[in-house]
Design a protein around this motif. Structure first.
Motif, PDB file in Angstrom:
ATOM      1  N   HIS A   1       0.830  -1.204   0.000  1.00  0.00           N
ATOM      2  CA  HIS A   1       0.000   0.000   0.000  1.00  0.00           C
ATOM      3  C   HIS A   1       0.867   1.257   0.000  1.00  0.00           C
ATOM      4  O   HIS A   1       0.674   2.170  -0.813  1.00  0.00           O
ATOM      5  CB  HIS A   1      -0.908  -0.040   1.240  1.00  0.00           C
ATOM      6  N   VAL A   2       1.852   1.313   0.900  1.00  0.00           N
ATOM      7  CA  VAL A   2       2.697   2.504   1.015  1.00  0.00           C
ATOM      8  C   VAL A   2       3.535   2.688  -0.252  1.00  0.00           C
ATOM      9  O   VAL A   2       3.705   3.812  -0.750  1.00  0.00           O
ATOM     10  CB  VAL A   2       3.593   2.421   2.263  1.00  0.00           C
TER      11      VAL A   2
ATOM     12  N   ARG B   1       1.489   4.163  -2.959  1.00  0.00           N
ATOM     13  CA  ARG B   1       1.244   5.579  -2.689  1.00  0.00           C
ATOM     14  C   ARG B   1       2.473   6.412  -3.008  1.00  0.00           C
ATOM     15  O   ARG B   1       2.372   7.547  -3.489  1.00  0.00           O
ATOM     16  CB  ARG B   1       0.841   5.764  -1.223  1.00  0.00           C
ATOM     17  N   LYS B   2       3.675   5.853  -2.746  1.00  0.00           N
ATOM     18  CA  LYS B   2       4.905   6.578  -3.076  1.00  0.00           C
ATOM     19  C   LYS B   2       5.024   6.774  -4.584  1.00  0.00           C
ATOM     20  O   LYS B   2       5.404   7.858  -5.060  1.00  0.00           O
ATOM     21  CB  LYS B   2       6.123   5.813  -2.558  1.00  0.00           C
TER      22      LYS B   2
ATOM     23  N   TRP C   1      -4.592   9.529 -13.172  1.00  0.00           N
ATOM     24  CA  TRP C   1      -4.770   9.339 -11.725  1.00  0.00           C
ATOM     25  C   TRP C   1      -5.981   8.490 -11.400  1.00  0.00           C
ATOM     26  O   TRP C   1      -6.030   7.837 -10.352  1.00  0.00           O
ATOM     27  CB  TRP C   1      -4.856  10.679 -11.002  1.00  0.00           C
TER      28      TRP C   1
ATOM     29  N   TRP D   1      -4.923   5.050 -10.853  1.00  0.00           N
ATOM     30  CA  TRP D   1      -4.221   4.791  -9.592  1.00  0.00           C
ATOM     31  C   TRP D   1      -5.080   5.130  -8.373  1.00  0.00           C
ATOM     32  O   TRP D   1      -4.600   5.097  -7.248  1.00  0.00           O
ATOM     33  CB  TRP D   1      -2.945   5.628  -9.519  1.00  0.00           C
TER      34      TRP D   1
ATOM     35  N   THR E   1       2.548   6.864  -6.646  1.00  0.00           N
ATOM     36  CA  THR E   1       1.515   7.846  -6.980  1.00  0.00           C
ATOM     37  C   THR E   1       2.026   9.260  -6.738  1.00  0.00           C
ATOM     38  O   THR E   1       1.851  10.158  -7.572  1.00  0.00           O
ATOM     39  CB  THR E   1       0.256   7.596  -6.135  1.00  0.00           C
ATOM     40  N   ASP E   2       2.665   9.460  -5.597  1.00  0.00           N
ATOM     41  CA  ASP E   2       3.201  10.788  -5.281  1.00  0.00           C
ATOM     42  C   ASP E   2       4.246  11.212  -6.306  1.00  0.00           C
ATOM     43  O   ASP E   2       4.279  12.365  -6.749  1.00  0.00           O
ATOM     44  CB  ASP E   2       3.813  10.777  -3.881  1.00  0.00           C
TER      45      ASP E   2
ATOM     46  N   VAL F   1      -6.339   2.290  -4.037  1.00  0.00           N
ATOM     47  CA  VAL F   1      -5.182   1.720  -3.353  1.00  0.00           C
ATOM     48  C   VAL F   1      -5.718   0.838  -2.245  1.00  0.00           C
ATOM     49  O   VAL F   1      -6.529   1.279  -1.440  1.00  0.00           O
ATOM     50  CB  VAL F   1      -4.277   2.823  -2.765  1.00  0.00           C
TER      51      VAL F   1
END
Length: 426
Positions: free
Chosen positions: A65-66, A69-70, A93, A96, A72-73, A99
């Protein structure tokens, strides 16, 4: 900062989970470098948060998950920098947007470590580059450890790994789990990766500990999975047999203080007879089926050692004959060095020393501590205490393994003490 009491547990867990999460993220995202960076950031976050807040119920799902997200960022930042049109940004986006929550393991499978092995052995890479990349991604080895395994400088290996990532990114071949046909083409590199991971675990090239059981266990686990995938492949069976037969001696290889105990001085009652029986059965089956590859031959050599009731009962002529076969199969100076030891046990130390002289000019062994260590051992057997002391000391200076350095230094000290006792006037 990780509390000292929590460090070993968290570090071990993260090392085990990293390749599984990396495989899932790389498979979904398609960019190995971006996936590796994102997983590294997730691991850093876990190392900072888990010791204080506790390990989540589903740690793999949390890391996955993290990491997503990274990515995605990073994508959002890149898109903003390039000022893409709002419509394009919205479309990207949306892909994505979902999540999975930290307790759901979407995309993370039990066999992702094995999948990552095949994924890293990418057709855009040369075999050495594929192996080096996989050792980093799956085995968790440092660049320095990989360089020692390949007998090349660390800077050379760092460049090789960097070029491997760039080659994958520049190629049109997707970074994904290959089909059956492509798996067969990549199998040789995968086997070599597992072999090197196990070797680093069985005899760590650096640090205070002789063995890294986490790496050895992981290599055995992956080899078992590969055996289930390819039950009729003789070299897969041979490699698993080699690992089991070698690892069976684990508990006898070190003393109470972690000091190295050589094979001929080990307490053989501590050897794992269950692993030995399994390894012998595997290699016997492979050889009976006509599979005479380098891993099966090495497993056969280990089996001869393991089946000997004592060091004096070791069948050295058979071991020497097997090394001759192995030497004809591969251009590996370490095989020749081991054959020299076997020849010395059969024909006397001078025969082994003569074989070693032929290796002095091999650039792959130049400056390697093993060459000095073997020469010192054979010189000691030949009665040349002064020469043995010099080479034991040279080997001790060149190894980065503390237990090996201590063992070699102690061997030199014992010879010096014996020489002083024999000649008190010196």
């Amino acid at each position: 900062m990780i509390p000292k009491s929590a460090e070993p547990v968290v570090e071990h867990l993260l090392r085990d989970l990293a390749p599984q999460v990396l495989a899932a993220v790389a498979r979904r995202h398609g960019d190995f470098s971006a996936a590796e960076d994102a997983v590294q950031e997730a691991l850093i976050a876990a190392a900072a948060q888990w010791p204080a807040g506790g390990v989540p119920a589903n740690p793999r799902g949390w890391l996955y998950h993290v990491a997503l997200r990274k990515i995605t960022d990073h994508l959002r930042s890149e898109m903003a920098r390039r000022r893409r049109e709002d419509a394009v940004a919205t479309q990207v986006w949306a892909e994505w947007a979902f999540v999975p929550p930290p307790d759901v393991e979407v995309g993370v499978q039990e066999d992702d470590s094995l999948a990552l092995l095949f994924m890293c052995c990418h057709p855009a890479l040369t075999p050495p580059s594929a192996i080096a990349l996989t050792l980093r991604a799956v085995g968790g080895l440092t660049t320095a450890q990989i360089a020692r395994a390949f007998l090349v400088p660390e800077a050379t290996m760092a460049q090789r790994i960097s070029r491997a990532k760039l080659s994958i990114k520049a190629s049109d071949v997707p970074f994904e789990v290959p089909g059956a046909g492509e798996r067969a083409a990549r199998l040789s590199a995968v086997l070599h990766v597992l072999y090197l991971i196990f070797n680093e675990g069985y005899a760590s090239s650096t640090g205070a500990q002789l063995q890294r059981t986490d790496l050895a266990n992981e290599a055995i686990r992956l080899a078992r999975m590969l055996r289930e995938l390819l039950p009729h492949d003789g070299e897969v069976a041979g490699l698993l047999a080699l690992m089991l037969l070698t690892d069976a001696r684990r508990h006898a290889r070190t003393g109470a203080s972690g000091e190295l105990i050589p094979l001929d001085e080990q307490d053989r009652s501590l050897w794992d007879r269950g692993q030995i029986a399994e390894g012998v059965a595997l290699v016997s089956g492979a050889l009976a089926a006509g599979s005479v590859g380098p891993y099966a031959i090495q497993a056969a050599i280990s089996a001869v050692h393991d089946e000997a009731a004592s060091a004096d009962e070791t069948d050295w002529p058979q071991i020497h004959a097997l090394y001759l076969v192995l030497e004809r199969m591969s251009d590996n100076p370490m095989v020749s060095l081991n054959r020299a030891i076997a020849a010395a046990m059969v024909q006397g130390p001078h025969a082994g020393l003569e074989l070693i002289r032929a290796l002095d000019d091999d650039p792959r062994l130049r400056g390697h501590y093993r060459l000095d260590a073997v020469r010192a051992h054979l010189l000691e057997r030949a009665g040349d205490a002064a020469g043995a002391m010099a080479h034991y000391r040279a080997a001790a200076e060149r190894t980065a393994s503390a237990p090996e350095r201590d063992y070699l230094t102690l061997k030199a000290a014992h010879l010096a003490a014996a020489q002083a006792d024999a000649d008190p006037g010196t």
